[in-house]
Design an enzyme around this catalytic site. Sequence first.
Site, mmCIF file in Angstrom:
data_model
loop_
_atom_site.group_PDB
_atom_site.id
_atom_site.type_symbol
_atom_site.label_atom_id
_atom_site.label_comp_id
_atom_site.label_asym_id
_atom_site.label_seq_id
_atom_site.Cartn_x
_atom_site.Cartn_y
_atom_site.Cartn_z
ATOM 1 N N GLY A 100 59.363 107.441 29.268
ATOM 2 C CA GLY A 100 60.019 108.474 28.470
ATOM 3 C C GLY A 100 59.893 109.835 29.144
ATOM 4 N N GLY B 273 72.804 98.373 43.807
ATOM 5 C CA GLY B 273 73.672 99.121 42.900
ATOM 6 C C GLY B 273 73.478 98.717 41.453
ATOM 7 N N GLY C 110 55.160 107.752 32.888
ATOM 8 C CA GLY C 110 55.570 107.247 31.572
ATOM 9 C C GLY C 110 57.085 107.257 31.561
ATOM 10 N N SER D 145 65.274 109.622 44.746
ATOM 11 C CA SER D 145 63.891 109.727 44.249
ATOM 12 C C SER D 145 62.956 108.752 44.948
ATOM 13 C CB SER D 145 63.843 109.477 42.732
ATOM 14 O OG SER D 145 63.909 108.086 42.460
ATOM 15 N N VAL E 127 49.818 108.937 32.416
ATOM 16 C CA VAL E 127 49.391 109.477 33.705
ATOM 17 C C VAL E 127 49.370 108.295 34.668
ATOM 18 C CG1 VAL E 127 47.431 110.436 34.978
ATOM 19 C CG2 VAL E 127 48.213 111.512 32.869
ATOM 20 N N ASP F 134 58.809 104.752 48.028
ATOM 21 C CA ASP F 134 58.167 104.434 46.751
ATOM 22 C C ASP F 134 59.256 104.396 45.668
ATOM 23 O OD1 ASP F 134 56.600 104.235 44.482
ATOM 24 O OD2 ASP F 134 55.577 106.163 44.735
ATOM 25 N N ASP G 232 63.921 105.398 35.944
ATOM 26 C CA ASP G 232 63.871 106.529 34.998
ATOM 27 C C ASP G 232 64.751 107.680 35.494
ATOM 28 O OD1 ASP G 232 62.039 105.046 33.539
ATOM 29 O OD2 ASP G 232 60.357 105.839 34.701
HETATM 30 O O1 RIB Z 1 59.043 103.562 35.337
HETATM 31 C C1 RIB Z 1 57.888 104.035 35.961
HETATM 32 C C2 RIB Z 1 56.854 104.328 34.945
HETATM 33 O O2 RIB Z 1 56.445 103.121 34.333
HETATM 34 C C3 RIB Z 1 55.574 104.935 35.460
HETATM 35 O O3 RIB Z 1 55.623 106.333 35.470
HETATM 36 C C4 RIB Z 1 54.506 104.354 34.571
HETATM 37 O O4 RIB Z 1 53.825 105.313 33.829
HETATM 38 C C5 RIB Z 1 55.218 103.345 33.705
HETATM 39 O O5 RIB Z 1 55.513 103.861 32.473
#
Ligand code: RIB
Length: 311
Positions: free
Chosen positions: A43, A227, A41, A284, A14, A248, A254
């Site tokens: 994953g 890039g 997170g 994003s 979280v 942000d 991710d």
């Molecule tokens: O890559 C961003 C993530 O890194 C965040 O959501 C935080 O939880 C950490 O895992």
Amino acid sequence: MTQSFITVVGSANVDLTTFNDVFPRPGQTIFGKSFDLGFGGKGANQAVAARLCGANVAMVAKVGNDLFGPATIKNFESQGIDVSCVGIAEGVSSGVAPIFVDPSGENRIIVVKGANDLLAPEDVDAAAHLLQKANAIVLQFEIPLRTVYHAVQFAKAKGIRCIVNPAPAQPVDFVQLRGVDYFIPNESEAETITGMPVHTAGDAKECARYLLEQGLRCVVITRGERGCLLANEEGAELVPPFQVDSVDTTGAGDAFIGSFAVFLGEGHPEKEALRQASLYAALSTMKVGTQKSFWSRAEFEKEWQKRRARL
Ligand code: RIB
């Protein structure tokens, strides 16, 4: 176009994000400008990005039996992610991440792993049925490395595409990662892992070459607003970025990885999949938060069609 099936073996946190112009010195208390609470997170973020991009997604993870654990599972369920292999661990907190974002949108993150640290190789074995039907297994470093290595071996044995995002960076045993299809660090992770400076495009090429020599099949070094670099046995190539107004950047890496896994799985050529993932990640950064800043496939496609016409 084939629909991707992505299985993520990784963390769920979280995110507790504070936005401010300045950050406290030791012993100092200051006021912050604003705060955001959301699911994160690495994953989980990659799983949600993949799902929003249209893939079937399964998550293999551990959460704590606290306020955040059941809410995290509910969040996955509400997005249609398979949670049959998300376990609840007793006596440990869920993963959390206090995040600090400055006015340029740049973030600093402290991850408290909590239950993520209990995700074991046996949990990977118990999820074999979900890993087996994936066309990509996606891994990061917020769970124990022995679990990552175990999943890599599984992917190799079954001939399933394996994508490793070595974040947060830590020393790795390359023997265990030999044959990984895509190894995707950002510049600072690449630096930490190899001990080589990665500031310029030339540095990134050198570093990628070193990583390939360790037995990785393909290396992508993400370079934020500059890039990314794609390197494999055929050579190295810079993939240009897309310009956006960022507020942000949390979770952009991710978004890149989750979407890349999907685009590749759908059969897009590697370079096109990277371009698409670069745009998905850039978009994003235009909204606050992590998972909540990710775009739906339909929104993304509209933007992609506009932007690709100008390439
Ligand atoms: O890559 C961003 C993530 O890194 C965040 O959501 C935080 O939880 C950490 O895992």
